[in-house]
Design a protein around this motif. Structure first.
Motif, PDB file in Angstrom:
ATOM      1  N   GLU A 124      15.855 -13.994  25.113  1.00  0.00           N
ATOM      2  CA  GLU A 124      15.003 -12.949  24.533  1.00  0.00           C
ATOM      3  C   GLU A 124      14.538 -13.344  23.133  1.00  0.00           C
ATOM      4  O   GLU A 124      13.374 -13.150  22.785  1.00  0.00           O
ATOM      5  N   ALA A 125      15.435 -13.886  22.316  1.00  0.00           N
ATOM      6  CA  ALA A 125      15.065 -14.285  20.955  1.00  0.00           C
ATOM      7  C   ALA A 125      14.013 -15.393  20.972  1.00  0.00           C
ATOM      8  O   ALA A 125      13.029 -15.332  20.234  1.00  0.00           O
ATOM      9  N   VAL A 126      14.206 -16.393  21.811  1.00  0.00           N
ATOM     10  CA  VAL A 126      13.243 -17.500  21.874  1.00  0.00           C
ATOM     11  C   VAL A 126      11.903 -17.002  22.409  1.00  0.00           C
ATOM     12  O   VAL A 126      10.842 -17.387  21.898  1.00  0.00           O
ATOM     13  N   CYS A 127      11.925 -16.137  23.407  1.00  0.00           N
ATOM     14  CA  CYS A 127      10.667 -15.581  23.923  1.00  0.00           C
ATOM     15  C   CYS A 127       9.941 -14.790  22.840  1.00  0.00           C
ATOM     16  O   CYS A 127       8.709 -14.866  22.739  1.00  0.00           O
ATOM     17  N   ASP A 128      10.677 -14.033  22.033  1.00  0.00           N
ATOM     18  CA  ASP A 128      10.060 -13.308  20.916  1.00  0.00           C
ATOM     19  C   ASP A 128       9.396 -14.289  19.946  1.00  0.00           C
ATOM     20  O   ASP A 128       8.283 -14.035  19.458  1.00  0.00           O
ATOM     21  N   ALA A 129      10.076 -15.399  19.671  1.00  0.00           N
ATOM     22  CA  ALA A 129       9.508 -16.406  18.764  1.00  0.00           C
ATOM     23  C   ALA A 129       8.252 -17.032  19.362  1.00  0.00           C
ATOM     24  O   ALA A 129       7.258 -17.249  18.657  1.00  0.00           O
ATOM     25  N   LEU A 130       8.277 -17.313  20.662  1.00  0.00           N
ATOM     26  CA  LEU A 130       7.101 -17.898  21.316  1.00  0.00           C
ATOM     27  C   LEU A 130       5.921 -16.926  21.298  1.00  0.00           C
ATOM     28  O   LEU A 130       4.777 -17.333  21.092  1.00  0.00           O
ATOM     29  N   GLU A 131       6.201 -15.646  21.493  1.00  0.00           N
ATOM     30  CA  GLU A 131       5.133 -14.641  21.420  1.00  0.00           C
ATOM     31  C   GLU A 131       4.563 -14.574  20.006  1.00  0.00           C
ATOM     32  O   GLU A 131       3.342 -14.507  19.829  1.00  0.00           O
ATOM     33  N   ALA A 132       5.429 -14.630  19.005  1.00  0.00           N
ATOM     34  CA  ALA A 132       4.967 -14.596  17.616  1.00  0.00           C
ATOM     35  C   ALA A 132       4.113 -15.823  17.292  1.00  0.00           C
ATOM     36  O   ALA A 132       3.167 -15.734  16.506  1.00  0.00           O
ATOM     37  N   ALA A 133       4.425 -16.959  17.916  1.00  0.00           N
ATOM     38  CA  ALA A 133       3.657 -18.188  17.711  1.00  0.00           C
ATOM     39  C   ALA A 133       2.380 -18.206  18.549  1.00  0.00           C
ATOM     40  O   ALA A 133       1.584 -19.139  18.437  1.00  0.00           O
ATOM     41  N   GLU A 134       2.216 -17.186  19.407  1.00  0.00           N
ATOM     42  CA  GLU A 134       1.063 -17.062  20.298  1.00  0.00           C
ATOM     43  C   GLU A 134       0.983 -18.200  21.308  1.00  0.00           C
ATOM     44  O   GLU A 134      -0.100 -18.641  21.690  1.00  0.00           O
ATOM     45  N   ALA A 135       2.152 -18.669  21.733  1.00  0.00           N
ATOM     46  CA  ALA A 135       2.217 -19.668  22.801  1.00  0.00           C
ATOM     47  C   ALA A 135       2.192 -18.940  24.144  1.00  0.00           C
ATOM     48  O   ALA A 135       2.518 -17.751  24.228  1.00  0.00           O
ATOM     49  N   GLU A 136       1.823 -19.656  25.185  1.00  0.00           N
ATOM     50  CA  GLU A 136       1.826 -19.092  26.535  1.00  0.00           C
ATOM     51  C   GLU A 136       3.088 -19.554  27.256  1.00  0.00           C
ATOM     52  O   GLU A 136       3.272 -20.756  27.477  1.00  0.00           O
ATOM     53  N   LEU A 137       3.941 -18.614  27.619  1.00  0.00           N
ATOM     54  CA  LEU A 137       5.179 -18.936  28.322  1.00  0.00           C
ATOM     55  C   LEU A 137       4.879 -19.104  29.808  1.00  0.00           C
ATOM     56  O   LEU A 137       4.544 -18.140  30.492  1.00  0.00           O
TER      57      LEU A 137
END
Length: 186
Positions: A135-148
């Motif tokens: 969850e923490a890493v996904c939050d960081a990826l969303e903040a970076a505007e990356a596409e998971l």
């Protein structure tokens, strides 16, 4: 079971279980680096992931420190996709994303660098237990505007409470601890 995962499954059945403040924690090379991770197990992990995840359009692999690193490295070598490591310390770069991580047995800050807006990423980690790291890493990826593109873990603990994970997670093997031993579910 996928025969390529047999070296991993066999080694898990021999893993010791220890008590960490009431949490039954199994100690294994995949999750702890103890005992040393055998090359056949790392190869099984890389082969298992490449068989389950479409990596064709992935720009970067993202692996959290510490135990996601060796799985991400094995997959990076097998796929020729660069890997970014989510660290437990800040480097203070301008685009660094900091997030708080809480797991079943601790908490810390995590720092994402090297992932740009629009990057298509696969998150690779060792085990889904509480879901706090994912969850923490996904939050960081969303903040970076990356596409998971996908989330993949080597092991999913089916006896752990990971209801906090609101995303689909692919696992190579599902495991649980019962009567002080690791069981690999078929």
């Amino acid at each position: 079971m996928d025969p390529t995962l047999e070296p991993l499954a066999r080694s898990l059945r021999e893993a010791p279980v220890v008590d960490r403040d009431g949490y039954e924690y199994f100690v294994h090379g995949v999750t702890d680096g103890v005992p040393p991770v055998e090359p056949a197990v790392l190869q099984a992990v890389a082969d298992g992931i490449t068989a389950r995840i479409d990596l064709e359009s992935v720009d970067k692999l993202v692996a959290p420190e510490a135990m996601g690193i060796h799985h991400g490295t094995a997959l990076s070598l097998a796929s020729d996709i660069p890997m970014a490591v989510v660290r437990k310390r800040s480097y203070g770069f301008p685009d660094e994303v900091a997030v708080h991580q809480e797991t079943s047995y601790g908490e810390s800050e995590l720092y994402l660098n090297g992932v740009d807006a629009g990057d298509r990423v696969v998150l690779v980690d060792d085990v889904l237990s509480s879901g706090g790291t994912i969850e923490a890493v996904c939050d960081a990826l969303e903040a970076a505007e990356a596409e998971l593109v996908d989330i993949v873990v080597v092991l999913r603990r089916v006896d752990a409470d990971h209801e906090s994970v609101s995303r689909d997670v692919t696992s190579l093997l599902d495991v649980r601890v019962r009567d002080g031993a690791v069981e690999v579910l078929e």
